[in-house]
Motif scaffolding. Structure first.
Motif, PDB file in Angstrom:
ATOM      1  N   LEU A  91       0.822  -1.193   0.000  1.00  0.00           N
ATOM      2  CA  LEU A  91       0.000   0.000   0.000  1.00  0.00           C
ATOM      3  C   LEU A  91       0.863   1.253   0.000  1.00  0.00           C
ATOM      4  CD1 LEU A  91      -2.603  -1.107   2.692  1.00  0.00           C
ATOM      5  CD2 LEU A  91      -2.754  -1.358   0.230  1.00  0.00           C
ATOM      6  N   VAL A  92       0.450   2.226  -0.805  1.00  0.00           N
ATOM      7  CA  VAL A  92       1.174   3.491  -0.891  1.00  0.00           C
ATOM      8  C   VAL A  92       0.189   4.644  -0.767  1.00  0.00           C
ATOM      9  CG1 VAL A  92       2.685   4.964  -2.280  1.00  0.00           C
ATOM     10  CG2 VAL A  92       2.921   2.469  -2.404  1.00  0.00           C
ATOM     11  N   TYR A  93       0.411   5.489   0.234  1.00  0.00           N
ATOM     12  CA  TYR A  93      -0.307   6.753   0.315  1.00  0.00           C
ATOM     13  C   TYR A  93       0.433   7.765  -0.569  1.00  0.00           C
ATOM     14  CZ  TYR A  93      -2.794   5.279   4.594  1.00  0.00           C
ATOM     15  OH  TYR A  93      -3.589   4.629   5.519  1.00  0.00           O
ATOM     16  N   TYR A  94      -0.303   8.583  -1.294  1.00  0.00           N
ATOM     17  CA  TYR A  94       0.332   9.620  -2.110  1.00  0.00           C
ATOM     18  C   TYR A  94      -0.632  10.774  -2.275  1.00  0.00           C
ATOM     19  CZ  TYR A  94      -2.562   8.668  -6.240  1.00  0.00           C
ATOM     20  OH  TYR A  94      -3.625   8.550  -7.111  1.00  0.00           O
ATOM     21  N   TYR A  95      -0.174  11.844  -2.878  1.00  0.00           N
ATOM     22  CA  TYR A  95      -1.052  12.978  -3.154  1.00  0.00           C
ATOM     23  C   TYR A  95      -0.650  13.613  -4.481  1.00  0.00           C
ATOM     24  CZ  TYR A  95       2.871  15.678  -1.177  1.00  0.00           C
ATOM     25  OH  TYR A  95       4.111  16.200  -0.926  1.00  0.00           O
ATOM     26  N   GLN A  96      -1.661  14.039  -5.219  1.00  0.00           N
ATOM     27  CA  GLN A  96      -1.459  14.648  -6.535  1.00  0.00           C
ATOM     28  C   GLN A  96      -1.798  16.140  -6.494  1.00  0.00           C
ATOM     29  OE1 GLN A  96      -2.489  12.164 -10.053  1.00  0.00           O
ATOM     30  NE2 GLN A  96      -3.750  13.902 -10.672  1.00  0.00           N
ATOM     31  N   VAL A  97      -2.430  16.548  -5.399  1.00  0.00           N
ATOM     32  CA  VAL A  97      -2.762  17.953  -5.155  1.00  0.00           C
ATOM     33  C   VAL A  97      -2.027  18.367  -3.878  1.00  0.00           C
ATOM     34  CG1 VAL A  97      -4.619  19.598  -4.674  1.00  0.00           C
ATOM     35  CG2 VAL A  97      -5.007  17.690  -6.261  1.00  0.00           C
ATOM     36  N   LYS A  98      -1.241  19.424  -3.958  1.00  0.00           N
ATOM     37  CA  LYS A  98      -0.352  19.777  -2.857  1.00  0.00           C
ATOM     38  C   LYS A  98      -1.082  19.986  -1.531  1.00  0.00           C
ATOM     39  CE  LYS A  98       3.296  21.727  -5.751  1.00  0.00           C
ATOM     40  NZ  LYS A  98       4.070  22.938  -6.113  1.00  0.00           N
ATOM     41  N   LYS A  99      -2.297  20.531  -1.596  1.00  0.00           N
ATOM     42  CA  LYS A  99      -3.004  20.805  -0.347  1.00  0.00           C
ATOM     43  C   LYS A  99      -3.527  19.538   0.328  1.00  0.00           C
ATOM     44  CE  LYS A  99      -7.321  22.088  -2.715  1.00  0.00           C
ATOM     45  NZ  LYS A  99      -8.278  23.213  -2.921  1.00  0.00           N
ATOM     46  N   ASP A 100      -3.390  18.373  -0.324  1.00  0.00           N
ATOM     47  CA  ASP A 100      -3.768  17.097   0.303  1.00  0.00           C
ATOM     48  C   ASP A 100      -2.637  16.515   1.143  1.00  0.00           C
ATOM     49  OD1 ASP A 100      -6.141  17.377  -1.037  1.00  0.00           O
ATOM     50  OD2 ASP A 100      -5.736  15.812  -2.522  1.00  0.00           O
ATOM     51  N   GLU A 102      -1.045  17.376   3.881  1.00  0.00           N
ATOM     52  CA  GLU A 102      -1.234  17.321   5.329  1.00  0.00           C
ATOM     53  C   GLU A 102      -2.216  16.219   5.714  1.00  0.00           C
ATOM     54  OE1 GLU A 102      -2.742  20.248   8.979  1.00  0.00           O
ATOM     55  OE2 GLU A 102      -2.161  21.107   7.034  1.00  0.00           O
ATOM     56  N   PHE A 103      -3.294  16.069   4.931  1.00  0.00           N
ATOM     57  CA  PHE A 103      -4.295  15.045   5.241  1.00  0.00           C
ATOM     58  C   PHE A 103      -3.720  13.647   5.055  1.00  0.00           C
ATOM     59  CE2 PHE A 103      -8.069  12.423   4.125  1.00  0.00           C
ATOM     60  CZ  PHE A 103      -8.762  12.572   5.322  1.00  0.00           C
ATOM     61  N   MET A 104      -2.946  13.454   3.993  1.00  0.00           N
ATOM     62  CA  MET A 104      -2.351  12.137   3.760  1.00  0.00           C
ATOM     63  C   MET A 104      -1.317  11.808   4.836  1.00  0.00           C
ATOM     64  SD  MET A 104      -4.157  11.044   1.391  1.00  0.00           S
ATOM     65  CE  MET A 104      -3.330   9.443   1.406  1.00  0.00           C
ATOM     66  N   GLN A 105      -0.612  12.828   5.309  1.00  0.00           N
ATOM     67  CA  GLN A 105       0.327  12.618   6.418  1.00  0.00           C
ATOM     68  C   GLN A 105      -0.440  12.214   7.675  1.00  0.00           C
ATOM     69  OE1 GLN A 105       3.994  12.990   6.551  1.00  0.00           O
ATOM     70  NE2 GLN A 105       3.458  11.833   8.400  1.00  0.00           N
ATOM     71  N   LYS A 106      -1.596  12.847   7.876  1.00  0.00           N
ATOM     72  CA  LYS A 106      -2.438  12.512   9.033  1.00  0.00           C
ATOM     73  C   LYS A 106      -2.874  11.051   8.971  1.00  0.00           C
ATOM     74  CE  LYS A 106      -6.950  13.639  11.097  1.00  0.00           C
ATOM     75  NZ  LYS A 106      -8.130  14.553  11.047  1.00  0.00           N
ATOM     76  N   LEU A 107      -3.318  10.608   7.774  1.00  0.00           N
ATOM     77  CA  LEU A 107      -3.741   9.211   7.628  1.00  0.00           C
ATOM     78  C   LEU A 107      -2.575   8.261   7.877  1.00  0.00           C
ATOM     79  CD1 LEU A 107      -6.102   9.340   4.508  1.00  0.00           C
ATOM     80  CD2 LEU A 107      -6.722   9.352   6.937  1.00  0.00           C
ATOM     81  N   TYR A 108      -1.413   8.642   7.399  1.00  0.00           N
ATOM     82  CA  TYR A 108      -0.229   7.799   7.599  1.00  0.00           C
ATOM     83  C   TYR A 108       0.115   7.705   9.088  1.00  0.00           C
ATOM     84  CZ  TYR A 108       4.519   5.995   7.122  1.00  0.00           C
ATOM     85  OH  TYR A 108       5.656   5.231   7.222  1.00  0.00           O
ATOM     86  N   ARG A 120       6.470  10.994  -0.186  1.00  0.00           N
ATOM     87  CA  ARG A 120       6.619  12.317   0.409  1.00  0.00           C
ATOM     88  C   ARG A 120       6.423  13.446  -0.602  1.00  0.00           C
ATOM     89  NH1 ARG A 120       6.422  11.542   5.951  1.00  0.00           N
ATOM     90  NH2 ARG A 120       7.517   9.601   6.439  1.00  0.00           N
ATOM     91  N   ASP A 121       6.774  13.188  -1.863  1.00  0.00           N
ATOM     92  CA  ASP A 121       6.691  14.233  -2.883  1.00  0.00           C
ATOM     93  C   ASP A 121       5.382  14.153  -3.644  1.00  0.00           C
ATOM     94  OD1 ASP A 121       9.289  15.089  -2.249  1.00  0.00           O
ATOM     95  OD2 ASP A 121      10.166  13.610  -3.605  1.00  0.00           O
ATOM     96  N   VAL A 122       4.891  15.302  -4.071  1.00  0.00           N
ATOM     97  CA  VAL A 122       3.664  15.348  -4.850  1.00  0.00           C
ATOM     98  C   VAL A 122       3.867  14.652  -6.196  1.00  0.00           C
ATOM     99  CG1 VAL A 122       4.228  17.588  -5.903  1.00  0.00           C
ATOM    100  CG2 VAL A 122       1.825  16.877  -5.691  1.00  0.00           C
ATOM    101  N   VAL A 123       2.850  13.964  -6.678  1.00  0.00           N
ATOM    102  CA  VAL A 123       2.885  13.374  -8.015  1.00  0.00           C
ATOM    103  C   VAL A 123       2.485  14.479  -8.988  1.00  0.00           C
ATOM    104  CG1 VAL A 123       1.889  11.656  -9.573  1.00  0.00           C
ATOM    105  CG2 VAL A 123       2.367  11.054  -7.191  1.00  0.00           C
ATOM    106  N   TRP A 124       3.469  15.048  -9.643  1.00  0.00           N
ATOM    107  CA  TRP A 124       3.246  16.182 -10.527  1.00  0.00           C
ATOM    108  C   TRP A 124       3.275  15.720 -11.976  1.00  0.00           C
ATOM    109  CZ3 TRP A 124       0.592  19.926  -9.131  1.00  0.00           C
ATOM    110  CH2 TRP A 124       0.663  21.207  -9.695  1.00  0.00           C
ATOM    111  N   TYR A 125       3.174  16.652 -12.925  1.00  0.00           N
ATOM    112  CA  TYR A 125       3.039  16.292 -14.325  1.00  0.00           C
ATOM    113  C   TYR A 125       4.163  15.381 -14.827  1.00  0.00           C
ATOM    114  CZ  TYR A 125      -0.559  19.894 -14.521  1.00  0.00           C
ATOM    115  OH  TYR A 125      -1.695  20.629 -14.297  1.00  0.00           O
ATOM    116  N   ASP A 126       5.359  15.615 -14.342  1.00  0.00           N
ATOM    117  CA  ASP A 126       6.489  14.800 -14.803  1.00  0.00           C
ATOM    118  C   ASP A 126       6.562  13.443 -14.115  1.00  0.00           C
ATOM    119  OD1 ASP A 126       7.239  16.859 -16.482  1.00  0.00           O
ATOM    120  OD2 ASP A 126       8.657  17.733 -15.047  1.00  0.00           O
TER     121      ASP A 126
END
Length: 230
Positions: A91-100, A102-108, A120-126
């Motif tokens: 299982l991998v927690y991740y975020y594609q929107v920067k403002k998420d 903090e919430f994903m860190q909370k779930l972790y 730890r890093d946002v999944v951005w266009y690249d």
């Protein structure tokens, strides 16, 4: 001038108001040839996808902050994670929107152990190839689900009653059809998740075909529109 009218509508009505409400009382006459349907432009990324020989048994999870009924969501998530781990999913927690983030860190912090990884890093266009070797994506973010589908990762949506996630159902119904939306609109129990995981191979074949169809629709529609202005 229609463009000026629409510009004023966008300024006046915040995101989340329905198009019908926004256009109510606006005197615009559309001819049939003026109206074009185009799927979400995320499908255009299909051309950049490199095929992966074998998917890893990995489930990726990303959520916009759940502010209503968090306890119910958290209970569902904890049970869902236990089920996925029992099926030997990494299982991998991740975020594609920067403002998420903090919430994903909370779930972790709440549900994190050696069986769950946090990107730890946002999944951005690249970074969209992040999706390419994963089996499933679970999210209440539309474009996490769509980018997963584009890269061959089966998307499962968590849909609560919040206004911001209703668009997921609308887009999925228009892009994937009701034969798939029957499976993604009810995640109030893990029984639904268990069935979805069991059907994932069937879903993947269906999703892959639909993604190609939507990409072609995007391209042909854009081509038709551009040619009218040439």
């Amino acid at each position: 001038d229609n463009l000026k009218i629409f510009d004023n509508i966008i300024k006046e009505y915040p995101t989340g108001d329905s198009t019908a409400t926004a256009l109510k009382g606006v005197n615009i006459e559309f001819r049939e040839n003026d109206i074009h349907y185009i799927p979400d432009l995320a499908f255009l990324y299909k051309r950049y996808v490199r095929s992966v020989e074998k998917k890893q048994r990995t489930a990726i999870l990303s959520f916009r902050p759940v502010t209503e009924n968090f306890d119910q969501f958290f209970l569902w998530l904890r049970k869902g994670i236990a089920f996925l781990k029992s099926r030997n999913y990494h299982l991998v927690y991740y975020y594609q929107v920067k403002k998420d983030k903090e919430f994903m860190q909370k779930l972790y912090d709440l549900i994190g152990d050696n069986g769950i990884e946090l990107r730890r890093d946002v999944v951005w266009y690249d970074d969209f190839e992040f999706y390419s070797d994963k089996e499933i994506v679970i999210s209440n973010r539309l474009h996490c689900l769509l980018m997963g589908a584009v890269y061959g990762t089966v998307p499962f949506a968590y849909l609560d009653k919040g206004m911001l996630v209703r668009k997921i159902q609308d887009v999925f119904e228009s892009s994937f059809g009701t034969s798939y939306t029957d499976y993604i609109t009810d995640f109030t129990s893990t029984e639904k998740l268990e069935k979805l995981i069991g059907d994932k191979i069937k879903h993947k074949s269906y999703i892959d075909n639909i993604v190609v169809s939507n990409e072609q629709c995007c391209r042909s529609t854009i081509k038709d529109i551009v040619e009218k202005f040439e």
